[in-house]
Scaffold this active site. Sequence first.
Site, mmCIF file in Angstrom:
data_model
loop_
_atom_site.group_PDB
_atom_site.id
_atom_site.type_symbol
_atom_site.label_atom_id
_atom_site.label_comp_id
_atom_site.label_asym_id
_atom_site.label_seq_id
_atom_site.Cartn_x
_atom_site.Cartn_y
_atom_site.Cartn_z
ATOM 1 C CB SER B 337 -1.009 -0.001 1.348
ATOM 2 O OG SER B 337 -1.727 -0.958 1.244
ATOM 3 C CG ASP B 361 -14.608 -0.363 -1.798
ATOM 4 O OD1 ASP B 361 -14.773 -1.676 -2.343
ATOM 5 O OD2 ASP B 361 -13.873 -0.346 -0.618
ATOM 6 C CG ASP B 374 -11.080 -2.932 -0.021
ATOM 7 O OD1 ASP B 374 -9.956 -2.678 0.759
ATOM 8 O OD2 ASP B 374 -11.535 -1.869 -0.662
ATOM 9 C CB CYS B 393 -10.000 2.449 -0.481
ATOM 10 S SG CYS B 393 -11.127 1.640 -1.457
#
EC number: 3.4.16.4
Lengths: 383, 635
Positions: B337, B361, B374, B393
């Site tokens: 990330s 999402d 996710d 996200c």
Amino acid sequence: MEKSAISKTKQFLFSIFSGFDRQLGLILLALAAIGFFTFLSASQNTPVHFQDELRNLMLSFMVMWIVSRIPPKWLETAAVWIYVIGITLLVAVAIFGLIKKGARRWINLGIVIQPSELMKIATPLMLAWYFHKREGVQKAWDYGVAAIILGIPVFLIARQPDLGTALLVFAAGMYVIILAGLPWKWILPFIAIGTFGIILIIIFGNTICANDVTWPLIHAYQKHRVCTLLDPSSDPLGKGFHTIQSMIAIGSGGFFGKGWFQGTQSHLEFIPEKHTDFVFAVFSEEFGLLGNLILLGLFFALIKRGLAISASAPNLFTRLLGGSVTLIFFTYAFVNIGMVSGLLPVVGVPLPFISYGGTALVTLGFGAGILMSIHRHRRLVQS
Amino acid sequence: MVSFKKPNLDSFQGRIHIATLFVTFCFLILVTRLVWLQLISHNKYALQAENNRIALVPAPANRGLLIDRNGIVIGRNYSALTLDINAEEIQGNVDTLIDELSQIVMISPKDRRNFKRSLEDSRKMGTFPLRSMLTEAETARFMANRYRFPGVEIRARNFREYPYNELASHLIGYIGRVSKADKERMQAEIENAKADDPSALQTSFLPGIQYVGKIGIEQSYEEVLRGTPGYDQVEITAGGKPVRTLSSSPSVPGKNVVLSIDIKLQYLVEQLYGNFRGAFVAIEPATGDILAFVSKPNFNPNDFVEGIDAITWKELNDSPQKPLYNRPLKGIYPPASTYKPFMALAALETKKRTATQSIADPGYFVFGNHTFRDDKKGGHGMVDMEKSIVDSCDTYYYLLARDMGVNMMHDFMKPFGFGQITGIDLRGESKGILPSTEWKKIAFKKPEQQKWYEGETISLGIGQGYNTFTILQLAHGMANMVNNGIVMKPHLVKAIEDPFTKNRTLTTPKESYRIDLNPENIEVIKKAMVEVNNSGTSASVFRGAGYKVGGKTGTAQVFNLNAKEYNHGSTAEFLRDHALYIAFAPADKPTITIALIVENAGFGAQYAAPIARKALDFYLEGKWPKEIPEWKRAP
């Protein structure tokens, strides 16, 4: 008064040096002087002192003077005895001799002597005596007898082992035999084989010097010596070291040399035996090619003079003896310079009148004395 | 049959003539030989005589010091008495000699092994230390017995020392005795140098060079640090005995190397890692100065200087922790990330997204027949760019990656240095992988593998897939962003210092190139990253910080779980997730950017971000955490 003193001295000197071959004497004096000056440089940092060298030279000249006054006839008479004593001593050495550096060469008779040195004179003396006796009735088997006379000392000396001296004694004897008339038909094949052999060794040096190859009749160390001669760099820190270093000394001397006492090779201890067998390297480094040409010139003059004396000698004994003695001088000089300059294997041969060493100087003085005696007594014998 | 004539005077004189000819011939041979030696080969032999006579006795140069940016010495020399043995003078058995010596001075098995190894390496040429740091009593005892040991002597020698031991070992590196291979390489270098500049001969005195940098700064700045060895020209005898000194050429000491590293920061971070493995790189964005360059675990470079002993070597080499592995330089990891801020910037710059555009999402993204999940079940709801960074996200970036495509991502990321050699002043840097369709064609052999599948693009958006970068690249990329696209080459060495005048010659900064970026876009990302530490994944870690800091956590999967639930506690240690973190601070005018990884630790926020927090507290505010022992300057 004064005049008569001078003339008396003159007369005395004349009586001393009468028949003392002037040419030979001057040449030897010059060589001895060169030897002495080189010795002074070479003996730096060695335990030998110039007084010893001076004493040896004087002893040598004394022996020369004494021998020059001995009529050749006496030598002829004593020849057999000298030879027999020499052989006896060699046998004694083989049995009771002292061992130094792994060789049995010396015997203690109150003073320690090396009988093989004596044989360098005794052998040609004996052979000259023999051919003189057989003059006019010479037969083929006379050469057989000569071979025995020569073979005994050579064998005994080679066994010590002292191959260098054995070869020199052999050469001295061969000179007499050849000069006595050994037919060329017998000589030439040996020369041919020898030459051929040397050429073969040079060409196939690498093959025959391989580690696993052993040579018939030759000790491993002797093979090693020949092989390092062919390629000194094969053993640069061992046997080849000396040859390489003396070649460097000679080569670095150049034409004019580095000057007396200026040789770095000798003064920094790169040259082995620098005041004895390798003294030529010291001389070459300090006096250069110029000095060498003078030195070789002196040796050549010495040999020419010796051969001239022999050629005009009164009888066969003196002719053969003189010729042989002269050619021994030549052999010493040639082998020594050849070995120091890397042409020949390293064998212990001194440079006549230049190398330090009592026995050799006395022997050489003895030889020179013989030549002078022959010259001095030529008319006496003829008349 | 041979007939024997009576040998008369004529035939004798004939033989005398032949003898004369023979003698003349032999003398001519001698004259030829002497002319050959003394005229034709004179130059060669004169040179050999000179070489014989003169020995060059090396005088090693003092090696330059290693100094940190605040003047703390981290690599130095000390002089100590050593027992030296001249290998050429050893007679008989080496072991017997050492046995006899050990009656007088203490000689450990390690000393013996090291000595014998250097003896073998050098083919018995030269002088080698058997035992260093002799005590006064030992020195006195040896001197009394000296006559028994020809070729053995006591000498003062300079030794290299790293006073902080393990600290910064991977970046400092170490020196070791010159090996045969080193010698051959240096010989070749000198030959080349000589061809270019004949006066370079002065530096070519190889025997004076006894140590050479093996890795790290010691290796990459070897030429600067080493100096020029001097020598005495000594006249020697055949036996090697010195007679007199003819001339002297003094050694020129090596130059000091000033590192950009803040060694206290480095120390703190290394302590913060505790028993965890990992890498940490801090860069000053404006200059490219590397402030800390941590690889954990590390090793003690002092062990290597005089030759490492076999047991220690085996331990280091066989350890599953890989302490010899330079992680920030060579270790390649998925950025996870921490890649998202770069992706977001790419979206803005390529106009694929605006900052305010939102996506819905649902907690997953279906592409073809594959579902990309996710980490938050049920999804994050409506997600704009800032929220995508703050909440990390994944779905936002799956979609973004699909919209950009692999090659657009590649072209944007490449100038930031991802998957590229940064050009840091250490050897052996890893390149990592920044995938593109072109890359795949080259990387794979089989045609079916060379084809890029669209599905492979999706996970690139969250810093997974083929993406693998070094921590150095990550810190460098962060610095490039906060430096508004001005790319400064990262470097560990700031300046070269003259040991006498203390004059410093700056080796850097060097601006490599500029990335054309819109400052407003950068501000959007920076603001989002600050928000990460305010209300996002690492907010708790940075609570109460006296400065504004931007950051981003990352958690990289070590192996594919095949959609199984990841349970940190039940997963074998080496298979656990890597915790990553990137940061810059202070947010308005960053003076430091950080990238770090804690291997197999778990979540980035939990394990990596706290290290960054404490490092920043110290670097920006001088606060030292209570649980870490105080920094002590080496005596």
